[in-house]
Write a protein that holds these residues in place. Structure first.
Motif, mmCIF file in Angstrom:
data_model
loop_
_atom_site.group_PDB
_atom_site.id
_atom_site.type_symbol
_atom_site.label_atom_id
_atom_site.label_comp_id
_atom_site.label_asym_id
_atom_site.label_seq_id
_atom_site.Cartn_x
_atom_site.Cartn_y
_atom_site.Cartn_z
ATOM 1 N N PRO A 84 82.561 25.247 21.723
ATOM 2 C CA PRO A 84 81.358 25.932 21.661
ATOM 3 C C PRO A 84 80.251 25.874 20.661
ATOM 4 C CG PRO A 84 83.447 27.482 21.563
ATOM 5 C CD PRO A 84 83.828 26.470 21.932
ATOM 6 N N LEU A 85 81.123 24.897 19.612
ATOM 7 C CA LEU A 85 80.478 25.110 18.450
ATOM 8 C C LEU A 85 79.990 23.693 18.666
ATOM 9 C CD1 LEU A 85 83.237 25.902 15.335
ATOM 10 C CD2 LEU A 85 80.696 27.190 16.980
ATOM 11 N N GLY A 86 80.246 22.937 19.440
ATOM 12 C CA GLY A 86 79.904 21.384 19.366
ATOM 13 C C GLY A 86 78.960 21.626 20.660
ATOM 14 N N MET A 87 78.331 22.121 21.436
ATOM 15 C CA MET A 87 77.794 22.563 22.810
ATOM 16 C C MET A 87 76.386 23.465 21.874
ATOM 17 S SD MET A 87 78.690 23.434 25.846
ATOM 18 C CE MET A 87 80.363 25.038 25.725
ATOM 19 N N ILE A 88 76.769 24.572 20.756
ATOM 20 C CA ILE A 88 75.606 24.833 20.044
ATOM 21 C C ILE A 88 74.873 24.358 19.437
ATOM 22 C CG2 ILE A 88 75.563 26.778 18.063
ATOM 23 C CD1 ILE A 88 77.550 28.316 19.838
ATOM 24 N N ALA A 89 75.709 22.720 18.934
ATOM 25 C CA ALA A 89 75.426 21.567 17.245
ATOM 26 C C ALA A 89 74.359 21.033 18.334
ATOM 27 C CB ALA A 89 76.507 21.383 16.707
ATOM 28 N N ALA A 90 75.088 20.651 20.256
ATOM 29 C CA ALA A 90 74.167 19.811 20.621
ATOM 30 C C ALA A 90 72.738 20.276 21.307
ATOM 31 C CB ALA A 90 74.735 18.908 21.888
ATOM 32 N N MET A 91 72.940 21.800 21.459
ATOM 33 C CA MET A 91 72.034 22.309 22.284
ATOM 34 C C MET A 91 70.429 22.220 21.083
ATOM 35 S SD MET A 91 70.661 24.153 24.648
ATOM 36 C CE MET A 91 69.778 25.519 25.267
ATOM 37 N N TYR A 92 70.532 22.861 19.169
ATOM 38 C CA TYR A 92 70.315 22.827 18.080
ATOM 39 C C TYR A 92 69.423 21.286 17.736
ATOM 40 C CZ TYR A 92 68.744 22.894 13.814
ATOM 41 O OH TYR A 92 67.793 22.680 12.570
ATOM 42 N N TRP A 93 70.407 20.381 17.575
ATOM 43 C CA TRP A 93 69.983 19.124 17.939
ATOM 44 C C TRP A 93 69.083 18.490 18.831
ATOM 45 C CZ3 TRP A 93 71.002 14.754 21.011
ATOM 46 C CH2 TRP A 93 69.786 13.460 20.791
ATOM 47 N N TRP A 94 69.030 18.852 20.263
ATOM 48 C CA TRP A 94 68.057 19.125 20.998
ATOM 49 C C TRP A 94 66.678 19.119 21.064
ATOM 50 C CZ3 TRP A 94 65.304 19.829 24.933
ATOM 51 C CH2 TRP A 94 64.231 18.771 25.763
ATOM 52 N N LEU A 95 67.181 20.521 21.031
ATOM 53 C CA LEU A 95 65.772 21.459 20.524
ATOM 54 C C LEU A 95 64.702 21.088 19.526
ATOM 55 C CD1 LEU A 95 67.003 25.026 21.644
ATOM 56 C CD2 LEU A 95 65.171 23.363 22.595
ATOM 57 N N ARG A 96 65.787 20.467 18.208
ATOM 58 C CA ARG A 96 65.553 19.829 16.829
ATOM 59 C C ARG A 96 64.076 18.849 17.405
ATOM 60 N NH1 ARG A 96 65.782 17.451 12.712
ATOM 61 N NH2 ARG A 96 64.931 18.086 10.496
#
Lengths: 193, 83
Positions: free
Chosen positions: B50-62
């Motif tokens: 879950p942390l990886g998925m949140i990090a990936a989402m954050y990276w993509w949005l950024r």
């Protein structure tokens, strides 16, 4: 204020950060990813604590045959990427790769159905052992997702043909199919090996 | 002192005194190395996913925010006729 310019009256649409359809599908995919993670983890623990895996008297899963199926599913994912690239150039160019992706996805599900029939005939059922139980639950859950995503792709293809498919709709369908494609190699390597 | 407030704490303490009744440790009764390793690996997997998925989402949005900011800046620089 009476002399408003045309651009002020009709401002250009602002580029969105992410379409709502894609956000919704991503949230759904995140929850489903956790479902599969839980199932795969449970399988790993039961397999590690078993005296013998697969249990005696139970058929071996067709690792080699399923490799063809896996290749078809991965190719389907690649074709969907091509459809995405084509769509960005000109929408109608995406029709062929999207249709081919859809056909390969359908081949995957049909091939899996054939495999299930063969395994049931060999005596591997949901209740025959934990080995069988895990196989049907994990692979069956994935197949359900694959069928749903194929239906979504068929819907997208029909809209594309009618010239009514938006980029957001294609994006949402893509996210769902990529999830189905990418989770499969993990299931294949954990369950079939 | 209000006994109602202390009763739940007392109950918890009493339960804590009887750990042998609770088989909460799944590896304690099937303690082979393979099983322990599986528990360890899946705990890491389920914690990090879950942390990886949140990090990936954050990276993509950024990345997307930077992209849109650049686009807006370019549009501001362009003369009206070239927009």
């Amino acid at each position: 204020m009476a002399t408003l310019t045309a651009s002020a009256r009709h401002p250009a649409p602002r580029a969105t950060l992410m379409p709502s359809a894609v956000i919704g599908t991503l949230l759904f995919v995140f929850t489903e990813a956790m479902l599969f993670a839980g199932l795969i983890s449970a399988h790993a623990i039961v397999k590690a604590s078993a005296q013998e895996w697969p249990p005696t008297g139970q058929p071996r899963l067709p690792f080699g045959e399923t490799m063809i199926n896996t290749a078809a599913l991965l190719a389907s994912g690649v074709l969907l990427v091509m459809a995405h690239v084509s769509y960005r150039k000109r929408a109608d160019l995406a029709t062929v790769p999207l249709a081919m992706s859809l056909l390969l996805g359908s081949f995957f599900v049909l091939f899996q159905g054939r495999e299930w029939v063969a395994l049931l005939q060999q005596g591997l059922t949901v209740t025959s052992s934990t080995y069988g139980g895990f196989f049907y639950v994990i692979v069956g859950t994935h197949a359900l997702h694959a069928v749903a995503a194929i239906l979504a792709m068929a819907w997208a293809w029909r809209r594309l043909q009618a010239g009514r498919l938006s980029a957001a709709q294609l994006g949402a369908v893509e996210v769902f199919w990529y999830f189905v494609v990418l989770v499969w190699p993990l299931i294949y390597l954990r369950v079939y090996l | 002192m209000n006994t109602r407030r202390w009763t739940p704490l007392l109950v918890v303490l009493l339960i804590a005194l009887t750990p042998t009744l609770a088989h909460a440790c799944s590896v304690c009764f099937e303690a082979n190395d393979k099983n322990r390793a599986a528990f360890f690996a899946t705990t890491i997997f389920l914690s990090l996913l879950p942390l990886g998925m949140i990090a990936a989402m954050y990276w993509w949005l950024r990345r997307r925010v930077i992209e849109l900011r650049d686009l807006a800046a370019r549009e501001d620089i362009l003369p009206m006729g070239e927009r």
